[in-house]
Design a protein around this motif. Structure first.
Motif, PDB file in Angstrom:
ATOM      1  N   TYR A 379      -3.764  24.249 -95.873  1.00 31.62           N
ATOM      2  CA  TYR A 379      -3.928  22.835 -95.530  1.00 31.62           C
ATOM      3  C   TYR A 379      -2.588  22.097 -95.438  1.00 31.62           C
ATOM      4  CZ  TYR A 379      -9.040  22.547 -95.994  1.00 31.62           C
ATOM      5  OH  TYR A 379     -10.383  22.678 -95.809  1.00 31.62           O
ATOM      6  N   PHE A 380      -1.654  22.406 -96.354  1.00 31.55           N
ATOM      7  CA  PHE A 380      -0.493  21.536 -96.518  1.00 31.55           C
ATOM      8  C   PHE A 380       0.851  22.195 -96.238  1.00 31.55           C
ATOM      9  CE2 PHE A 380      -3.574  19.889 -99.842  1.00 31.55           C
ATOM     10  CZ  PHE A 380      -4.057  18.855 -99.048  1.00 31.55           C
ATOM     11  N   GLY A 381       0.920  23.520 -96.191  1.00 32.65           N
ATOM     12  CA  GLY A 381       2.192  24.176 -95.929  1.00 32.65           C
ATOM     13  C   GLY A 381       2.730  24.915 -97.144  1.00 32.65           C
ATOM     14  N   SER A 382       3.751  25.748 -96.896  1.00 35.00           N
ATOM     15  CA  SER A 382       4.252  26.656 -97.931  1.00 35.00           C
ATOM     16  C   SER A 382       4.997  25.947 -99.047  1.00 35.00           C
ATOM     17  CB  SER A 382       5.173  27.698 -97.283  1.00 35.00           C
ATOM     18  OG  SER A 382       6.259  27.069 -96.636  1.00 35.00           O
ATOM     19  N   GLN A 383       5.409  24.678 -98.830  1.00 37.28           N
ATOM     20  CA  GLN A 383       6.139  23.972 -99.889  1.00 37.28           C
ATOM     21  C   GLN A 383       5.222  23.464-101.001  1.00 37.28           C
ATOM     22  OE1 GLN A 383       5.505  22.923 -96.812  1.00 37.28           O
ATOM     23  NE2 GLN A 383       5.989  20.762 -96.493  1.00 37.28           N
ATOM     24  N   TYR A 384       3.917  23.614-100.799  1.00 36.61           N
ATOM     25  CA  TYR A 384       2.954  23.164-101.812  1.00 36.61           C
ATOM     26  C   TYR A 384       2.229  24.380-102.392  1.00 36.61           C
ATOM     27  CZ  TYR A 384       3.866  18.700 -99.587  1.00 36.61           C
ATOM     28  OH  TYR A 384       4.478  17.591 -99.083  1.00 36.61           O
ATOM     29  N   GLY A 385       1.654  24.187-103.577  1.00 36.79           N
ATOM     30  CA  GLY A 385       0.925  25.294-104.178  1.00 36.79           C
ATOM     31  C   GLY A 385       0.950  25.251-105.692  1.00 36.79           C
ATOM     32  N   ILE A 386       0.886  26.438-106.296  1.00 35.28           N
ATOM     33  CA  ILE A 386       0.679  26.603-107.731  1.00 35.28           C
ATOM     34  C   ILE A 386       1.888  27.263-108.372  1.00 35.28           C
ATOM     35  CG2 ILE A 386      -0.711  27.823-109.478  1.00 35.28           C
ATOM     36  CD1 ILE A 386      -3.062  27.662-107.582  1.00 35.28           C
ATOM     37  N   ASP A 387       2.204  26.814-109.592  1.00 40.39           N
ATOM     38  CA  ASP A 387       3.165  27.510-110.443  1.00 40.39           C
ATOM     39  C   ASP A 387       2.542  27.629-111.832  1.00 40.39           C
ATOM     40  OD1 ASP A 387       5.468  28.817-111.187  1.00 40.39           O
ATOM     41  OD2 ASP A 387       6.509  26.983-111.760  1.00 40.39           O
ATOM     42  N   ILE A 388       2.864  28.702-112.536  1.00 45.42           N
ATOM     43  CA  ILE A 388       2.231  28.978-113.824  1.00 45.42           C
ATOM     44  C   ILE A 388       3.298  29.281-114.869  1.00 45.42           C
ATOM     45  CG2 ILE A 388       0.527  30.383-115.053  1.00 45.42           C
ATOM     46  CD1 ILE A 388      -0.584  31.214-112.318  1.00 45.42           C
ATOM     47  N   LYS A 389       3.120  28.711-116.064  1.00 45.67           N
ATOM     48  CA  LYS A 389       3.948  29.044-117.214  1.00 45.67           C
ATOM     49  C   LYS A 389       3.029  29.378-118.380  1.00 45.67           C
ATOM     50  CE  LYS A 389       7.933  26.247-115.837  1.00 45.67           C
ATOM     51  NZ  LYS A 389       8.888  25.169-116.209  1.00 45.67           N
ATOM     52  N   SER A 390       3.432  30.373-119.179  1.00 45.66           N
ATOM     53  CA  SER A 390       2.566  30.786-120.276  1.00 45.66           C
ATOM     54  C   SER A 390       3.376  31.494-121.344  1.00 45.66           C
ATOM     55  CB  SER A 390       1.455  31.709-119.757  1.00 45.66           C
ATOM     56  OG  SER A 390       0.525  31.988-120.776  1.00 45.66           O
ATOM     57  N   SER A 391       2.931  31.365-122.592  1.00 45.78           N
ATOM     58  CA  SER A 391       3.530  32.071-123.716  1.00 45.78           C
ATOM     59  C   SER A 391       2.417  32.619-124.590  1.00 45.78           C
ATOM     60  CB  SER A 391       4.425  31.134-124.543  1.00 45.78           C
ATOM     61  OG  SER A 391       5.488  30.645-123.749  1.00 45.78           O
ATOM     62  N   PRO A 392       2.570  33.841-125.118  1.00 45.26           N
ATOM     63  CA  PRO A 392       1.531  34.417-125.978  1.00 45.26           C
ATOM     64  C   PRO A 392       1.254  33.528-127.191  1.00 45.26           C
ATOM     65  CG  PRO A 392       3.132  36.080-125.343  1.00 45.26           C
ATOM     66  CD  PRO A 392       3.690  34.764-124.899  1.00 45.26           C
ATOM     67  N   ASN A 393      -0.025  33.294-127.459  1.00 47.31           N
ATOM     68  CA  ASN A 393      -0.497  32.529-128.624  1.00 47.31           C
ATOM     69  C   ASN A 393      -0.102  31.055-128.593  1.00 47.31           C
ATOM     70  OD1 ASN A 393      -1.576  34.946-129.797  1.00 47.31           O
ATOM     71  ND2 ASN A 393       0.509  35.474-130.451  1.00 47.31           N
ATOM     72  N   GLU A 394       0.440  30.604-127.476  1.00 48.79           N
ATOM     73  CA  GLU A 394       0.804  29.185-127.350  1.00 48.79           C
ATOM     74  C   GLU A 394       0.022  28.494-126.241  1.00 48.79           C
ATOM     75  OE1 GLU A 394       4.952  28.461-127.033  1.00 48.79           O
ATOM     76  OE2 GLU A 394       5.462  29.699-128.784  1.00 48.79           O
ATOM     77  N   GLY A 395      -0.376  29.243-125.230  1.00 48.67           N
ATOM     78  CA  GLY A 395      -1.171  28.642-124.174  1.00 48.67           C
ATOM     79  C   GLY A 395      -0.571  28.815-122.797  1.00 48.67           C
ATOM     80  N   THR A 396      -1.243  28.234-121.809  1.00 46.81           N
ATOM     81  CA  THR A 396      -0.864  28.366-120.395  1.00 46.81           C
ATOM     82  C   THR A 396      -0.878  26.994-119.740  1.00 46.81           C
ATOM     83  OG1 THR A 396      -1.825  30.587-120.283  1.00 46.81           O
ATOM     84  CG2 THR A 396      -1.479  29.440-118.181  1.00 46.81           C
ATOM     85  N   THR A 397       0.099  26.777-118.879  1.00 46.02           N
ATOM     86  CA  THR A 397       0.162  25.541-118.099  1.00 46.02           C
ATOM     87  C   THR A 397       0.244  25.895-116.623  1.00 46.02           C
ATOM     88  OG1 THR A 397       1.349  24.415-119.884  1.00 46.02           O
ATOM     89  CG2 THR A 397       1.391  23.379-117.713  1.00 46.02           C
ATOM     90  N   VAL A 398      -0.636  25.299-115.841  1.00 42.03           N
ATOM     91  CA  VAL A 398      -0.647  25.505-114.395  1.00 42.03           C
ATOM     92  C   VAL A 398      -0.249  24.195-113.725  1.00 42.03           C
ATOM     93  CG1 VAL A 398      -2.026  26.096-112.362  1.00 42.03           C
ATOM     94  CG2 VAL A 398      -2.438  27.265-114.541  1.00 42.03           C
ATOM     95  N   TYR A 399       0.757  24.271-112.860  1.00 42.07           N
ATOM     96  CA  TYR A 399       1.224  23.100-112.114  1.00 42.07           C
ATOM     97  C   TYR A 399       0.736  23.231-110.668  1.00 42.07           C
ATOM     98  CZ  TYR A 399       4.396  22.690-116.099  1.00 42.07           C
ATOM     99  OH  TYR A 399       4.899  22.587-117.371  1.00 42.07           O
ATOM    100  N   ILE A 400       0.143  22.172-110.169  1.00 44.38           N
ATOM    101  CA  ILE A 400      -0.354  22.156-108.789  1.00 44.38           C
ATOM    102  C   ILE A 400       0.336  21.003-108.054  1.00 44.38           C
ATOM    103  CG2 ILE A 400      -2.363  21.975-107.277  1.00 44.38           C
ATOM    104  CD1 ILE A 400      -4.070  22.944-109.570  1.00 44.38           C
ATOM    105  N   LYS A 401       0.916  21.323-106.914  1.00 44.62           N
ATOM    106  CA  LYS A 401       1.629  20.324-106.105  1.00 44.62           C
ATOM    107  C   LYS A 401       0.929  20.190-104.755  1.00 44.62           C
ATOM    108  CE  LYS A 401       6.152  19.526-103.889  1.00 44.62           C
ATOM    109  NZ  LYS A 401       7.499  20.085-103.700  1.00 44.62           N
ATOM    110  N   ILE A 402       0.472  18.976-104.435  1.00 46.99           N
ATOM    111  CA  ILE A 402      -0.134  18.700-103.139  1.00 46.99           C
ATOM    112  C   ILE A 402       0.420  17.386-102.599  1.00 46.99           C
ATOM    113  CG2 ILE A 402      -2.273  19.938-103.689  1.00 46.99           C
ATOM    114  CD1 ILE A 402      -3.601  17.170-104.041  1.00 46.99           C
TER     115      ILE A 402
END
Length: 406
Positions: A379-402
């Motif tokens: 829909y929006f082009g390759s400059q947009y999308g998902i990035d993920i950060k995670s650490s064991p036993n600490e959790g996960t963060t997903v970043y979405i750019k639109i």
């Protein structure tokens, strides 16, 4: 749709082909030839350059004047949309054949470096002034000038007309090839997206609404119906029905972010009832983005992964949060965070590699996130999308750019 203005001359016409064309033209006409971009900067090597002009360009100031002269000749001919004949700063006669496609000036082919028989002579060129201003030896300038060809004006004019027609024919063919390639790419992307939309509809229960979630929700409703009479059960059934309906009706559509958030609230309500005191959640999506558009089912698969793969395996209670903000009035950044079991670096990198490839994967976590990634980029082009950060036993963060789309 591609923008032709973003292309440079040597992207429209292959540099090797352009060099071959220029060399053969120069050999055929015995004229010095150089091809420059719209700024007057050469894009390939000059052909049959005269000793006089090569000497002029050994001077830093001489080279600057040549570039400026070439740019001005190209610009003037592009405005007139025809070749022009002019005298360069060093006293020789040149002509510029503009390369123009769809009223866009990509560059010029400059030929000449001659003295026109009817207009001037070698003696009319002030070599002493040129020598003084460019710090070049006068004797070398005189020797080089003596080798310059003297030609009739009619030959220069005919050569200019021929070069103009030929250069523009080649450029138009190059643009047509680009248009054809882009059309093929767009067609492939559309076909890929259409298949993706069909896959989402066919696999909506297993890919977007995990079977694990659906199975446990039904079990929860069945258990509750035995214990009470039975308003909570009705609420659960309605919430689940709304989620199913939303997924099936909107899988290939754009919706308001407010609509997507309402669907997520129903999903988290069901999961909160199911997990009771184990799951807490927070939705902090600002009101100024609620009317913006987003592909349906963009956020829900990410939330589902946070709950099923992050919080559920955790022994202690967990929390999922959704936060949004507008960045530089250009795009929306979503942050979906859980304090679940997380992932080690190897698993995180493997997940990133898989969702950024077009290959298929059997795991529900990869399918859901990869579908979201593919749809955002479609829909929006390759400059947009998902990035993920995670650490064991600490959790996960997903970043979405639109982008901001209303």
């Amino acid at each position: 749709m591609y923008n032709i203005e973003q292309y440079k001359l040597d992207e429209i016409i292959d540099a090797n082909s352009l060099q071959d064309i220029q060399d053969k033209y120069s050999k055929l006409t015995n004229l010095s030839t150089i091809t420059v971009d719209r700024h007057g900067v050469p894009v390939i090597k000059p052909s049959n350059f005269s000793k006089y002009c090569s000497l002029i360009r050994t001077s830093k100031e001489g080279y600057r004047r040549c570039i400026t002269c070439d740019a001005m000749g190209g610009l003037q001919s592009s405005k007139l949309k025809k070749p022009i004949i002019y005298r360069c700063h060093a006293g020789l006669t040149d002509f510029s054949a503009p390369i123009v496609v769809n009223d866009i000036h990509f560059g010029s082919m400059l030929c000449g470096q001659v003295i026109v028989k009817e207009n001037n002579t070698r003696d009319s060129i002030d070599l002493e002034k040129i020598s003084s201003e460019l710090y070049l030896p006068l004797d070398k300038l005189k020797s080089a000038l003596n080798e310059i060809n003297i030609v009739e004006y009619e030959k220069v004019k005919n050569s200019a007309d021929f070069m103009y027609m030929f250069a523009n024919l080649i450029a138009k063919m190059g643009v047509a090839n680009i248009a054809h390639s882009k059309l093929l790419e767009e067609t492939k992307e559309k076909m890929k997206f259409q298949q993706l939309a069909r896959d989402i509809q066919i696999k909506s229960i297993q890919a977007q609404i995990n079977p694990h979630f659906l199975f446990n929700t039904l079990n929860t409703m069945a258990s509750m119906s035995l214990l009470e009479n039975s308003s909570n059960t009705v609420d659960l059934i309605y919430a689940l029905s709304d989620i199913l309906r939303y997924s099936l009706r909107n899988s290939d559509k754009m919706v308001n972010i407010s609509t997507e958030i309402k669907n997520i609230e129903k999903y988290l309500y069901i999961q909160n009832v199911r997990f009771r005191d184990k799951l807490d959640y927070k939705i902090d999506v600002s009101s100024d983005v609620m009317d913006c558009k987003i592909p349906a089912m963009t956020l829900q698969p990410i939330i589902e992964n946070a709950v099923i793969h992050g919080i559920e395996p955790k022994k202690q209670p967990g929390k999922v949060s959704i936060i949004s903000k507008i960045v530089s009035e250009k795009y929306i950044a979503f942050k979906i965070e859980d304090n679940g079991v997380g992932m080690n670096p190897e698993k995180l990198q493997s997940l990133k590699d898989k969702i950024n490839s077009s290959g298929e994967d059997d795991s529900n976590i990869n399918i859901g996130i990869q579908i979201v990634q593919d749809r955002i980029k479609y829909y929006f082009g390759s400059q947009y999308g998902i990035d993920i950060k995670s650490s064991p036993n600490e959790g996960t963060t997903v970043y979405i750019k639109i982008p901001l789309v209303f």
